[in-house]
Write an enzyme that holds these catalytic residues in place. Structure first.
Site, PDB file in Angstrom:
ATOM      1  N   ARG A  19      36.881  41.112  39.860  1.00  0.00           N
ATOM      2  CA  ARG A  19      36.261  42.210  40.614  1.00  0.00           C
ATOM      3  C   ARG A  19      36.729  43.600  40.176  1.00  0.00           C
ATOM      4  O   ARG A  19      36.190  44.600  40.620  1.00  0.00           O
ATOM      5  CB  ARG A  19      36.534  42.025  42.100  1.00  0.00           C
ATOM      6  N   PRO A  40      45.652  38.398  48.084  1.00  0.00           N
ATOM      7  CA  PRO A  40      46.974  37.786  48.218  1.00  0.00           C
ATOM      8  C   PRO A  40      47.851  38.574  49.182  1.00  0.00           C
ATOM      9  O   PRO A  40      47.870  39.804  49.155  1.00  0.00           O
ATOM     10  CB  PRO A  40      47.538  37.847  46.793  1.00  0.00           C
ATOM     11  N   GLU A  41      48.549  37.856  50.064  1.00  0.00           N
ATOM     12  CA  GLU A  41      49.438  38.487  51.028  1.00  0.00           C
ATOM     13  C   GLU A  41      50.882  38.267  50.587  1.00  0.00           C
ATOM     14  O   GLU A  41      51.125  37.778  49.485  1.00  0.00           O
ATOM     15  CB  GLU A  41      49.161  37.929  52.425  1.00  0.00           C
ATOM     16  N   HIS A  66      37.167  38.661  31.552  1.00  0.00           N
ATOM     17  CA  HIS A  66      37.706  39.464  32.653  1.00  0.00           C
ATOM     18  C   HIS A  66      39.177  39.826  32.459  1.00  0.00           C
ATOM     19  O   HIS A  66      39.871  40.151  33.421  1.00  0.00           O
ATOM     20  CB  HIS A  66      37.524  38.746  33.997  1.00  0.00           C
TER      21      HIS A  66
END
Length: 274
Positions: free
Chosen positions: A112, A2-3, A93
């Site tokens: 991740r 995400p930016e 997760h």
């Protein structure tokens, strides 16, 4: 990853969801996410009884402003937050859960496991890593064309690599650098120091314009990004070059090309960005 627009969208939705909530306790199921303090029990104990007063953003980082503490969170590739009733089953997760005193929970999920959390005394977060080395905010009044040109003149790197450097401009990533360069008609391999004032001024304008448009659209969902309410962004429908390899340029009709620049996949139009 995400930016700025995606993180800003998440910040806004989190403020709607958790502002004013008080943390009763914290559960950490993947201790490696916690970088400061190193003792996870100390992290959990410090947050007990703290109320979330605001969620801010610096670059690609979220900052939870509490009573006496600031929690700095980086989502990395797949991190996401969601608010749930306490009785709802925990999803796979889920690595950190903030239990509130109103029987709701803010859950941090990360497939991740690349995300990070740093806890600081309030006011110290900007003086310590990871925030202390971040560059200029694109929406800051101090981010001017003159400032940008000066920074570009100081580097021997190409413009794509320079703009990805978080120590120069905070929050820019692969998507929005490619888009801003296209809108500015600047080839990603141009030496940054060779840009003229007019080119830097155009680039400065397009960086701000592109980011603001993306924020208004809720960011870009090009892989798995959703905001904290599970909603996708829509700016991917407005993209000129990113993820459009071999598709016709929206301006000239030539196929969009993709190459590696500084090890990063880079999309551009060979006709519009000579």
């Amino acid at each position: 990853m995400p930016e700025l627009p995606e993180v800003e969208t998440i910040r806004r939705t989190l403020n709607k969801l958790v502002k004013g909530k008080t943390i009763e306790n914290v559960s950490v199921y993947w201790p490696r996410l916690i970088k400061q303090p190193e003792d996870v029990n100390q992290f959990c104990d410090a947050l007990k009884g703290e109320t979330i007063h605001d969620v801010k953003r610096r670059g690609k980082f979220l900052i939870f402003s509490l009573d006496t503490l600031s929690l700095v969170s980086h989502l990395r590739m797949e991190g996401r937050y969601g608010l749930y009733p306490s009785e709802k089953q925990t999803e796979p997760h889920t690595h950190v859960v903030f239990h509130f005193n109103d029987q709701t929970e803010l859950r941090y999920r990360d497939v991740r496991k690349f995300g990070t959390m740093h806890l600081f005394q309030k006011g110290e977060e900007h003086l310590r890593l990871p925030l202390s080395q971040l560059g200029m905010e694109p929406f800051s009044d101090d981010f001017t064309a003159e400032w940008l040109l000066q920074k570009l003149k100081e580097t021997s790197r190409n413009i794509k690599t320079a703009l990805l450097d978080q120590k120069i401009v905070a929050g820019l990533g692969n998507i929005y650098v490619d888009e801003a360069l296209f809108r500015s008609s600047i080839h990603p391999e141009r030496p940054a120091k060779d840009l003229s004032f007019d080119e830097a001024s155009k680039l400065h304008l397009e960086i701000i314009r592109t980011l603001k448009e993306a924020v208004d659209k809720g960011g870009s969902t090009v892989r798995s990004y959703v905001n904290s309410q599970g909603q996708i962004g829509m700016f991917q429908l407005e993209l000129f070059v990113y993820a459009r390899k071999n598709q016709p340029c929206k301006k000239c009709g030539r196929p969009i090309q993709k190459m590696k620049v500084g090890g990063r996949g880079t999309h551009f139009c060979p006709n519009c960005q000579k």
